[in-house]
Write a protein that holds these residues in place. Structure first.
Motif, short mmCIF file in Angstrom:
data_model
loop_
_atom_site.label_atom_id
_atom_site.label_comp_id
_atom_site.label_asym_id
_atom_site.label_seq_id
_atom_site.Cartn_x
_atom_site.Cartn_y
_atom_site.Cartn_z
N ALA A 124 95.52 -5.09 -48.96
CA ALA A 124 94.13 -5.17 -48.47
C ALA A 124 93.21 -5.82 -49.50
CB ALA A 124 93.63 -3.78 -48.13
N ALA A 125 93.45 -7.09 -49.78
CA ALA A 125 92.58 -7.83 -50.70
C ALA A 125 92.48 -9.26 -50.21
CB ALA A 125 93.14 -7.79 -52.12
N ASP A 126 91.27 -9.78 -50.22
CA ASP A 126 91.08 -11.17 -49.82
C ASP A 126 91.69 -12.11 -50.86
OD1 ASP A 126 89.69 -10.42 -47.56
OD2 ASP A 126 87.75 -10.41 -48.60
N GLY A 127 92.21 -13.22 -50.41
CA GLY A 127 92.79 -14.19 -51.32
C GLY A 127 93.55 -15.25 -50.56
N PRO A 128 93.98 -16.30 -51.24
CA PRO A 128 94.71 -17.39 -50.59
C PRO A 128 96.14 -16.99 -50.27
CG PRO A 128 94.56 -17.77 -52.96
CD PRO A 128 93.73 -16.56 -52.67
N PRO A 129 96.82 -17.76 -49.42
CA PRO A 129 98.22 -17.44 -49.06
C PRO A 129 99.16 -17.48 -50.27
CG PRO A 129 97.29 -19.02 -47.53
CD PRO A 129 96.30 -18.90 -48.64
N LEU A 130 98.85 -18.31 -51.25
CA LEU A 130 99.63 -18.37 -52.49
C LEU A 130 98.64 -18.14 -53.62
CD1 LEU A 130 102.35 -18.91 -53.89
CD2 LEU A 130 101.72 -21.33 -53.99
N GLU A 131 98.82 -17.03 -54.35
CA GLU A 131 97.81 -16.61 -55.31
C GLU A 131 98.45 -16.35 -56.67
OE1 GLU A 131 94.10 -13.40 -55.47
OE2 GLU A 131 95.74 -13.10 -54.05
N THR A 132 97.78 -16.80 -57.73
CA THR A 132 98.20 -16.51 -59.09
C THR A 132 97.24 -15.50 -59.70
OG1 THR A 132 99.14 -18.71 -59.38
CG2 THR A 132 98.67 -17.46 -61.38
N VAL A 133 97.77 -14.37 -60.14
CA VAL A 133 96.98 -13.30 -60.74
C VAL A 133 97.64 -12.90 -62.05
CG1 VAL A 133 95.89 -11.06 -60.41
CG2 VAL A 133 96.44 -12.48 -58.41
N ASP A 134 96.88 -12.95 -63.13
CA ASP A 134 97.41 -12.59 -64.45
C ASP A 134 98.68 -13.38 -64.77
OD1 ASP A 134 97.49 -11.29 -66.87
OD2 ASP A 134 98.28 -9.40 -66.09
N GLY A 135 98.71 -14.64 -64.35
CA GLY A 135 99.84 -15.50 -64.62
C GLY A 135 101.04 -15.28 -63.72
N LEU A 136 100.94 -14.39 -62.74
CA LEU A 136 102.04 -14.10 -61.82
C LEU A 136 101.75 -14.70 -60.45
CD1 LEU A 136 102.55 -10.35 -62.78
CD2 LEU A 136 104.00 -12.27 -63.47
N THR A 137 102.79 -15.15 -59.77
CA THR A 137 102.63 -15.81 -58.47
C THR A 137 102.99 -14.86 -57.34
OG1 THR A 137 103.18 -17.96 -59.44
CG2 THR A 137 103.40 -17.74 -57.05
N PHE A 138 102.07 -14.75 -56.36
CA PHE A 138 102.28 -13.89 -55.21
C PHE A 138 102.04 -14.67 -53.92
CE2 PHE A 138 100.87 -11.05 -58.63
CZ PHE A 138 101.87 -10.08 -58.60
N HIS A 139 102.98 -14.54 -52.99
CA HIS A 139 102.82 -15.04 -51.63
C HIS A 139 102.27 -13.90 -50.79
CE1 HIS A 139 105.38 -18.70 -52.29
NE2 HIS A 139 105.88 -17.92 -53.24
N ARG A 140 101.39 -14.22 -49.84
CA ARG A 140 100.77 -13.19 -49.02
C ARG A 140 101.22 -13.32 -47.56
NH1 ARG A 140 99.60 -10.31 -53.39
NH2 ARG A 140 97.91 -11.21 -54.67
#
Length: 409
Positions: free
Chosen positions: A45-61
């Motif tokens: 439950a967080a807004d963001g792009p379909p492919l997001e980099t957070v703290d240098g880590l890559t997450f697909h949503r």
């Protein structure tokens, strides 16, 4: 380079024990030479792009939403999440799928793993039917409770390897009939590189909060019923009778916030109890600096007996004194009198007596802090713990005659 796709309920930038454990795993695996990414489900439950980099880590949503009556809605959620995992698998081509509880993540990952012939590792951080009971959103023995357990059993049976975070969870799975050799342990840990020497007491913040010079008992985290914070509030008048000037600092918030504040207002020790509300993660160290003893008075329940929490380990890594109730999850982490102290659960008087004894004997504090920090470094440092995963990955990826998959451990 081995590629590992972690299948997750939610992740950073959200803050929770779940996301911090995930961050530690992924960062440690990167440091060990693995290539890692995460894919989060529909409950992130967080807004963001379909492919997001957070703290240098890559997450697909995963995207989309599902509806329908309970049961059918969850099956639709699994199917939708599997479609998102499938897309990442086709684009990024991971060598291993590593799914993390709840079972919805494991079930979605299992669909994709079978379709593509990719090894599946399933990691259980808690039994979510018990977590729902602890959070007040479920009832033990209900139809939903048993359906959740049945789904998890199905995922465990279908995974190539399973991890739990503690012995309590593993032992429960063995009682259910799963082979002990299939289940590895990956205990809660901390990234010791994040914890240097404790910062000095923040006198400015102490004045802002109205804290006096007496010893401070503290809790930093989420205010759920199973945390037993009401017992800590109830213990304060008894503690003050033994150690005058004692204070209680409660940092955080959650479902029990209003009830705890109301209880504190009627307490004879109300002038010594402070609530801060939730604080930004990047300033939480200031609040730790004010606390002499971190207290974790969890109630006795199936959840707290089987699951080890993260917060006491973080406190021990920061060389903070720890006092906790003697539920099974705490006994796995803390040796009474050596790395911290334990007291009877659900008993404010026992809590007060143990805290008073600890506060009256400051001569042993430094040695206890040293032992606690050494225990974390030896048994709960992610730089070491990450090897447990690599051993299993290597076994699952080992070439076999005729292209067969290696048997689960």
């Amino acid at each position: 380079m081995t590629r590992v796709l972690h299948v997750l309920d939610h992740s950073l930038p959200l803050h929770s024990g779940y996301t911090f454990r995930t961050r530690a795993i992924l960062k440690s695996q990167e440091a060990a030479g693995l290539e890692v990414r995460g894919v989060t489900g529909l409950r992130h439950a967080a807004d963001g792009p379909p492919l997001e980099t957070v703290d240098g880590l890559t997450f697909h949503r995963a995207s989309g939403s599902v509806s329908g009556p309970a049961g059918l809605r969850e099956w639709r959620e699994i199917a939708r999440f599997a479609e998102s995992i499938e897309q990442v698998v086709r684009e990024w081509r991971p060598d291993v799928l590593h799914a993390h509880s709840p079972a919805l993540c494991g079930a979605a990952a299992m669909k994709v793993a079978r379709r593509h012939g990719i090894p599946l590792v399933y990691e259980i951080r808690a039994f979510w039917e018990d977590a729902a009971v602890g959070n007040g959103t479920g009832r033990e023995g209900s139809l939903k409770y048993w359906l959740t357990r049945a789904l998890e059993n199905r995922v465990i049976a279908g995974a190539d390897a399973v991890f739990t975070i503690c012995w309590g969870l593993k032992d429960d799975l063995v009682v259910r009939g799963f082979a002990p050799g299939k289940i590895g342990l990956s205990p809660n840990g901390v990234d010791l590189s994040l914890f240097g020497e404790p910062v000095p007491r923040d006198e400015v913040l102490a004045r802002e909060l109205g804290l006096g010079s007496g010893p401070v008992i503290g809790f930093i985290g989420s205010f759920y019923d199973y945390e037993g914070l009401g017992d800590l509030v109830a213990a304060m008048p008894l503690l003050q009778a033994e150690v005058p000037g004692s204070q209680l600092l409660l940092v955080g918030g959650g479902p029990m916030d209003d009830a705890l504040r109301g209880q504190a207002q009627t307490s004879p020790a109300r002038e010594a109890i402070r609530f801060t509300g939730r604080v930004p993660h990047d300033v939480v160290e200031r609040y730790y600096s004010l606390i002499d003893v971190l207290a974790y008075p969890r109630k006795q329940s199936r959840l707290t007996d089987l699951v080890t929490p993260l917060k006491p380990l973080e406190a021990m890594a920061q060389r903070r004194l720890v006092a906790a109730s003697d539920v099974g999850g705490h006994r796995e982490l803390i040796e009474h009198g050596e790395t911290g102290v334990l007291f009877a659960a659900d008993d404010p008087a026992a809590c007060a007596a143990r805290l008073a004894s600890l506060l009256r004997n400051p001569g042993g504090w430094e040695a206890m802090r040293d032992r606690a920090r050494a225990h974390v470094a030896e048994h709960h440092d992610w730089a070491r713990n990450v090897r447990r995963y690599q051993d299993v990955y290597h076994r699952l990826l080992a070439p076999m005659p005729n292209g067969a998959m290696p048997a689960a451990a």
